[in-house]
Design a protein around this motif. Sequence first.
Motif, PDB file in Angstrom:
ATOM      1  N   ARG A 198      -3.567 -12.183  -9.324  1.00  0.00           N
ATOM      2  CA  ARG A 198      -4.089 -11.732  -8.068  1.00  0.00           C
ATOM      3  C   ARG A 198      -3.889 -10.529  -7.659  1.00  0.00           C
ATOM      4  N   PHE A 199      -2.496  -9.954  -8.022  1.00  0.00           N
ATOM      5  CA  PHE A 199      -1.840  -8.811  -7.556  1.00  0.00           C
ATOM      6  C   PHE A 199      -1.617  -7.807  -8.576  1.00  0.00           C
ATOM      7  N   THR A 200      -1.990  -6.698  -8.643  1.00  0.00           N
ATOM      8  CA  THR A 200      -1.633  -5.566  -9.249  1.00  0.00           C
ATOM      9  C   THR A 200      -0.930  -4.429  -9.065  1.00  0.00           C
ATOM     10  N   ALA A 201       0.165  -3.964  -9.445  1.00  0.00           N
ATOM     11  CA  ALA A 201       1.169  -2.768  -9.179  1.00  0.00           C
ATOM     12  C   ALA A 201       0.659  -1.764 -10.137  1.00  0.00           C
ATOM     13  N   SER A 202       0.553  -0.650  -9.718  1.00  0.00           N
ATOM     14  CA  SER A 202       0.232   0.637 -10.472  1.00  0.00           C
ATOM     15  C   SER A 202       0.754   1.838  -9.822  1.00  0.00           C
ATOM     16  N   ARG A 203       0.401   2.912 -10.555  1.00  0.00           N
ATOM     17  CA  ARG A 203       0.840   4.159  -9.887  1.00  0.00           C
ATOM     18  C   ARG A 203      -0.283   5.146 -10.205  1.00  0.00           C
ATOM     19  N   ASP A 204      -0.477   6.037  -8.859  1.00  0.00           N
ATOM     20  CA  ASP A 204      -1.268   7.313  -9.132  1.00  0.00           C
ATOM     21  C   ASP A 204      -0.561   8.234  -9.043  1.00  0.00           C
ATOM     22  N   LYS A 205      -0.268   8.582 -10.439  1.00  0.00           N
ATOM     23  CA  LYS A 205       0.812   9.896 -10.649  1.00  0.00           C
ATOM     24  C   LYS A 205       0.543  11.311 -10.036  1.00  0.00           C
ATOM     25  N   ALA A 206      -1.032  11.430 -10.161  1.00  0.00           N
ATOM     26  CA  ALA A 206      -1.191  12.857  -9.665  1.00  0.00           C
ATOM     27  C   ALA A 206      -1.066  12.941  -8.182  1.00  0.00           C
ATOM     28  N   LYS A 207      -0.903  11.985  -7.452  1.00  0.00           N
ATOM     29  CA  LYS A 207      -0.652  11.807  -6.118  1.00  0.00           C
ATOM     30  C   LYS A 207       0.526  11.468  -5.673  1.00  0.00           C
ATOM     31  N   ASN A 208       1.571  11.058  -6.737  1.00  0.00           N
ATOM     32  CA  ASN A 208       2.674  10.590  -6.335  1.00  0.00           C
ATOM     33  C   ASN A 208       2.721   9.368  -5.471  1.00  0.00           C
ATOM     34  N   LYS A 209       1.881   8.555  -5.732  1.00  0.00           N
ATOM     35  CA  LYS A 209       1.794   7.221  -5.001  1.00  0.00           C
ATOM     36  C   LYS A 209       1.840   6.046  -5.781  1.00  0.00           C
ATOM     37  N   VAL A 210       2.207   4.843  -5.133  1.00  0.00           N
ATOM     38  CA  VAL A 210       2.272   3.611  -5.603  1.00  0.00           C
ATOM     39  C   VAL A 210       1.245   2.768  -4.889  1.00  0.00           C
ATOM     40  N   ILE A 211       0.748   1.744  -5.611  1.00  0.00           N
ATOM     41  CA  ILE A 211      -0.456   0.793  -5.244  1.00  0.00           C
ATOM     42  C   ILE A 211      -0.206  -0.342  -5.532  1.00  0.00           C
ATOM     43  N   LEU A 212      -0.423  -1.378  -4.507  1.00  0.00           N
ATOM     44  CA  LEU A 212      -0.538  -2.729  -4.723  1.00  0.00           C
ATOM     45  C   LEU A 212      -1.734  -3.128  -4.569  1.00  0.00           C
ATOM     46  N   GLN A 213      -2.669  -3.558  -5.505  1.00  0.00           N
ATOM     47  CA  GLN A 213      -3.856  -4.327  -5.390  1.00  0.00           C
ATOM     48  C   GLN A 213      -3.981  -5.636  -5.237  1.00  0.00           C
ATOM     49  N   MET A 214      -4.109  -6.338  -3.930  1.00  0.00           N
ATOM     50  CA  MET A 214      -4.212  -7.822  -3.834  1.00  0.00           C
ATOM     51  C   MET A 214      -5.474  -8.170  -3.443  1.00  0.00           C
TER      52      MET A 214
END
Length: 123
Positions: A68-84
């Motif tokens: 259900r959850f996916t953790a990822s990175r947006d390297k270009a923006k130096n961000k981390v994401i948790l899609q729930m």
Amino acid sequence: QLLVAEPGGGLVQPGGSLRLSCAASGLNLDYLVIGWFRQAPGKEREGVSCISNSSSAYAYYVDSVKGRFTASRDKAKNKVILQMNSLKPEDTAIYYCAAGRILCGTRLDYDYWGKGTQVTVSS
């Protein structure tokens, strides 16, 4: 703050989705382990997910959120994401992003923390 939680939490109905993210300033997240934690009222902070630095591809999810959850990175923006996705009432908690150097350690092993973001799943 070196790690800043961005808007993305809030109230959703069961089955809905939310996307949490944290942006870093003066800190390159590519070199760090990323952890996501949550804390429900009256309970201890628990690990939800952790991912390796960007040179590796290891990802961990606690059983209750797998699929259900996916953790990822947006390297270009130096961000981390948790899609729930497919959120459940039991996902209701304050969520935190964290960064450190120890892969999937305890909360005490993380060096940087974003402020908590409230996620409420209710009809």
